[in-house]
Scaffold this active site. Structure first.
Site, PDB file in Angstrom:
ATOM      1  N   ASN A   1      22.013   0.603 -28.194  1.00  0.00           N
ATOM      2  CA  ASN A   1      22.853   1.768 -27.906  1.00  0.00           C
ATOM      3  C   ASN A   1      23.001   2.679 -29.120  1.00  0.00           C
ATOM      4  O   ASN A   1      22.025   3.031 -29.757  1.00  0.00           O
ATOM      5  CB  ASN A   1      24.202   1.304 -27.362  1.00  0.00           C
ATOM      6  CG  ASN A   1      24.039   0.476 -26.094  1.00  0.00           C
ATOM      7  OD1 ASN A   1      23.148   0.740 -25.292  1.00  0.00           O
ATOM      8  ND2 ASN A   1      24.869  -0.529 -25.913  1.00  0.00           N
TER       9      ASN A   1
ATOM     10  N   GLY B   1      11.395 -17.184 -27.224  1.00  0.00           N
ATOM     11  CA  GLY B   1      10.405 -18.247 -27.330  1.00  0.00           C
ATOM     12  C   GLY B   1       9.106 -17.800 -27.969  1.00  0.00           C
ATOM     13  O   GLY B   1       8.974 -16.688 -28.481  1.00  0.00           O
TER      14      GLY B   1
END
Length: 617
Positions: A498, A549
């Site tokens: 943002n 991951g």
């Protein structure tokens, strides 16, 4: 051989020498600075092309510094094919416009696997509108506001962006107030149209055998209502993306890596002699609420390699563990054995079914008890000759805000198994006692359960980090209030989303450091392939980085960038060693005393041995 054949190839022709001699005389007559004379003398025996290049480099230093001439916003796609924002910076260099660099910023929205179609469509429209508005802001007002500014003036750029954003917030507020006033003016107020209030509810009838004044023996404290979601102004990501793009532009123009630029912002007085690679938090499996199994609690099971290992050694170790997980999933299930009751009434003997790749870059696996994924990793490490608690440690992203069943006022940790907030504290303490290799719990509660955050911190703060991610407030709100102690935790997960600028990131990490907490720099759920987040984490000097991951391109590109930065720091001799993991269970009085004294309390003993442990047996 001619008259000057012996010099051919190592000096200019006579005509060029004569021209240079005339140039020297001309500049002497016109009072040219001595430095220019020396420059011409230095180039006397250079080839013509070399002379021009040498002079060009010299005069380029005297030219006007590069300034921003245009900022371009574009809609692109992130790693999940969702809309994202790309920002390009153009600078005027020696009267020519040149494209210096670009960055891509993903939206802040969470990724939901099992969402009602109507809600999914609404969020998709909101996401597209956020990117579209950001592109419009960048291409219209922001490019005009930044035109002529020097990219190295990050504070000035961020202040311009902050002022622009505040004006947009005010415009949005006035628009909503106007809409509300128009709605109120159209509501009928005639007495005939006023609906009478409903009759009062009659008191409950007395049941047979019930005595007056008798209360339920088991009365539970009602849960706190969820706090309103912090509003995110549509298009606000333009501020964060442009701020990052300007910082990257400054780094490119100065021929420095981005992490050096960020470190100079973090330490404006004196550049640190050493930079460290934050410890990796690598997600190996996901078995939370979105998985097919009954287990809800464990959104991410995370591994943290030993601090004495390099980033590349740590990832290689975890890659081997991930291979073993894949082999375990592909194995056919054994014959059904007699079921044994496990934690929360689950069955230990139940075999995991299959796995799919999560948007977080790790496998989503079906599990029915809390112990199953932990025992899986424990068994794989034993087979590889690795020891949990020595070679690597574990962390759990609990994502408790996704587990609350508000109709029951409890957390559904396993399908059909509910626990109130107080019982969750006992569950976590029991889990850490059984698996002491777990050194971090991310979002173990909702942000509203402040009492339980306090209890868990007091119970486990000396041996486990309690970290607020989604349970924390936005960076802008934290900076506005100047308080990171609610909920009470060992650290925070911070993200570049943002309207967060580079100056905001520096300020929030300074605040976290001053409160003796740890900072975890994390990526958003819908990530892009931009690897700038690694440079931000290194330059800011955070303790951990969490990028998901070891699969999916948008995740892997960040790990590859970690390797590159590590190699660059080794080659330049500026790689600092990571400190051993320690825990400080500070209360408010300790924090205040340490702040006044300007010094840290004595750190506890490290949980890792001081010697470096090899990654493999």
């Amino acid at each position: 051989m001619g008259e000057d054949g012996g010099r051919r190839g190592c000096g200019p022709p006579r005509e060029l020498q004569k021209l240079k001699q005339q140039a020297l005389e001309y500049y002497r007559e016109n009072d040219v600075p001595r430095r220019l004379e020396e420059l011409l003398n230095a180039t006397f025996y250079l080839q013509p092309a070399d002379v021009y290049g040498h002079l060009a480099n010299y005069f380029s230093k005297l030219a006007k510094p590069p300034t921003i001439c245009k900022v371009v916003g574009k809609k692109v796609l992130d790693g999940l094919g969702l809309p994202a924002l790309q920002v390009e910076i153009f600078c005027t260099i020696q009267n020519f416009s040149k494209n210096i660099c670009s960055v891509v910023m993903a939206t802040h929205f969470e990724v939901h696997d099992n969402t009602v179609p109507e809600l999914a469509e609404a969020e998709e429209a909101e996401r597209a509108d956020a990117v579209r508005t950001a592109v419009q802001w960048v291409n219209e007002t922001i490019t005009q506001e930044l035109r002529g500014l020097v990219p190295s003036s990050q504070a000035e750029v961020d202040q311009v962006l902050r002022t622009f954003f505040e004006n947009k917030v005010q415009e949005d507020k006035e628009r909503k107030e106007l809409e509300k006033s128009l709605e109120d003016s159209t509501v009928p107020t005639l007495p005939s149209l006023i609906v009478p209030p409903p009759p009062p509810t009659p008191p409950p009838s007395k049941k047979k055998g019930q005595k007056l004044g008798m209360k339920r023996s088991l009365t539970e404290k009602p849960i706190a209502a969820p706090e309103p979601v912090e509003p995110v102004l549509c298009g606000s990501m333009a501020m964060g993306a442009v701020s990052l793009a300007v910082a990257k532009t400054s780094a490119v123009l100065s021929s420095n890596p981005l992490y050096v630029k960020i470190a100079s912002l973090k330490h404006p007085q004196e550049q640190p002699a050493k930079l460290t690679i934050p410890l990796l938090m690598v997600s190996l499996v996901s078995c939370g609420k979105s998985s097919p199994g009954k287990l809800n609690l464990m959104k991410e099971l995370i591994c943290i390699p030993h601090p004495g290992l390099s980033a590349k050694q740590g990832v290689e170790m975890l890659m081997e563990i991930q291979k073993q997980i894949n082999k375990t999933i592909e194995m056919p299930p054994p014959p059904k054995a007699e079921a044994k009751k496990g934690h929360n009434g689950g069955k230990r003997g139940q075999q995991l079914i299959t796995g799919k790749m999560s948007h977080l870059g790790c496998l989503t696996i079906t599990y029915d008890t809390i112990e199953q994924p932990l025992l899986l990793i424990q068994g794989i490490c034993a087979n590889l000759g690795l020891e949990l608690g020595t070679n690597l440690h574990l962390a759990i992203n609990c994502a408790a805000h996704e587990l609350m069943d508000y109709s029951k006022g409890k957390y559904e940790v396993v399908m059909g198994t509910y626990k109130n907030a107080a019982e969750m504290v006992d569950l976590y303490v029991d889990l850490i006692n059984k698996f002491p290799a777990i050194i971090a719990l991310i979002d173990p509660f909702r942000k509203e359960d402040s009492e339980q955050w306090d209890s868990l911190y007091n119970a486990l703060g000396s041996r486990c980090y309690t970290i607020a991610g989604s349970a924390s407030k936005s960076i802008s709100r934290l900076l506005q209030e100047g308080n990171i102690s609610t909920p009470k935790s060992s650290g925070l997960v911070i993200k570049h989303t943002n309207q967060t600028t580079m100056c905001d990131l520096v300020e929030i990490t300074n605040l976290i450091d001053s409160k003796r907490r740890v900072a975890v720099f994390g990526s958003t759920e819908g990530e892009s392939s931009d690897d700038s987040l690694v440079d931000l984490a290194v330059g800011l000097g955070v303790r951990f980085i969490k990028f998901g991951g070891l699969s999916r391109g948008e995740r892997v590109t960040k790990y590859n960038r970690v390797f590159t930065v590590e190699e660059e720091l080794v080659q330049s001799g500026t790689l600092g060693l990571n400190e051993e993991l320690t825990f400080s269970n500070l209360n408010e009085e300790d924090e205040a005393a340490a702040a006044l004294a300007g010094e840290l309390p004595e750190p506890p003993e490290p949980i890792f041995p001081t010697e470096v442990v090899e990654a493999s047996a």
